[in-house]
Design an enzyme around this catalytic site. Sequence first.
Site, PDB file in Angstrom:
ATOM      1  CB  SER A  24      27.840  11.694  26.903  1.00 30.77           C
ATOM      2  OG  SER A  24      28.335  11.119  28.080  1.00 30.77           O
ATOM      3  CG  ASP A 313      29.651   8.505  34.637  1.00 31.16           C
ATOM      4  OD1 ASP A 313      30.248   7.459  34.961  1.00 31.16           O
ATOM      5  OD2 ASP A 313      29.568   8.909  33.468  1.00 31.16           O
ATOM      6  NE  ARG A 388      32.302  10.435  34.740  1.00 35.09           N
ATOM      7  CZ  ARG A 388      32.140  11.582  34.105  1.00 35.09           C
ATOM      8  NH1 ARG A 388      32.270  12.713  34.776  1.00 35.09           N
ATOM      9  NH2 ARG A 388      31.862  11.619  32.826  1.00 35.09           N
TER      10      ARG A 388
END
Length: 427
Positions: A24, A313, A388
């Site tokens: 990010s 997430d 993920r």
Amino acid sequence: MKEEYSIKTRENFCTEISIPGSKSMTTRALILASLSENPVILKNPLFSEDIVQMIECLTKLGNKILVSDDKKYIKISGNKKREFGKKTLHVGNSGSVMKFLISYIATGKGEITIDASSRVTSRPIREFVDSMRELGLEIEYLKKSGFLPIKIYSQGTKSNIIKVPGKNSSQYLSSVLLSASHFNSDIEVLTSHKISSKSYIDITLKMLHDFGAKIEKTENGYLVKKTNFDTVKGYLIEGDMASASYFLAAALITNSTIKINNFSYNSIQGDYKFLEIMEELGLKIIERTKTSITVQGVESYEGFSLDLNRTPDLVPTLSIVALFANSPSEIHNVANLRTKGNDRLNSIRTELKKIYGSVTDLPDGIKIIPKKAGTYKGGVMETYNDHRLAMSFSLIGLKVSGISLANSHCVSKVFPNFFEEFENIYK
């Protein structure tokens, strides 16, 4: 051909691993550095598929980007004129790169085509395109209306107000905020819905502040002043807290000791909250420095009920933690995950039921009822090309024999050497 990774059970171990830089922060820093007046050196960046795509696209748009041989820093000299010409950009599997680039393109002039993999071209983008058209961009759908590929005709922005949707993705708002200081005038950014994944907006705002942006919070959004970025010459990227979550969880559920290097103290990332959640479940911090943390798990822990709207997430990892708790767990306020590519909530439910897990849908999340040890069975876990899910499902194999992952290479999107670090568990 599916690439499978087989996992061996392992508990009560002691190991040391290192996590990569934050995805990010790296993607945001690349945009901010490209907009800066002076060259900027990014330290500790992530190098993954998404980052490579971003670097390639920004380079095509006239930015000079130098990667050190050891990949420990990136030097960016921005294209100050931002006269992009006629270019075609391919963003691969990265929806975030696509979104961030659209707003960046609005800071200059050019005729830019954006295309992507089938995974990204299947995601609707109409609401964001409509917002960018409000700024004066001409955007043409090249195949299916409402989807990539698109062609953008930019002559810079023509409006001083934009309404940005935020219900399904915080990345639309982050995209606009990252580039808004370099639009043609001060701009009022209105948010039309409650923002999901707000922790990522917090990262955006903190990094914008670091680079010198002038942003005021308003009743309905933000007022962004037209400003040059001319103060930052070097910027340190934190270790990725989402990447750390898999090893924090591994320590908890296997009653093991793990030292995690490149773990930032008091991180600005929302996923830092995972450490707090693990502590509430019993994880102990044995030692801590500015760049590392050593934790110790427990023999057993209770279930939980959490609102993860700000940090979605973390849902896959916490779903696995819930499998091995002493009591049921519920995860709430994450209905937006049903709009993420493969529908993560459905994928989690499908795969956990495959190993005899008890998972039920909630209106805004999922409920997991753990079973006794030995009840779960092994099998091949489908990862849906979702990094993920792959990293989270790997944790199951530490407790359940016979677990393997299909398409394990998908972790390269954010953590290319995940399985190399994971193998330290067995040393």
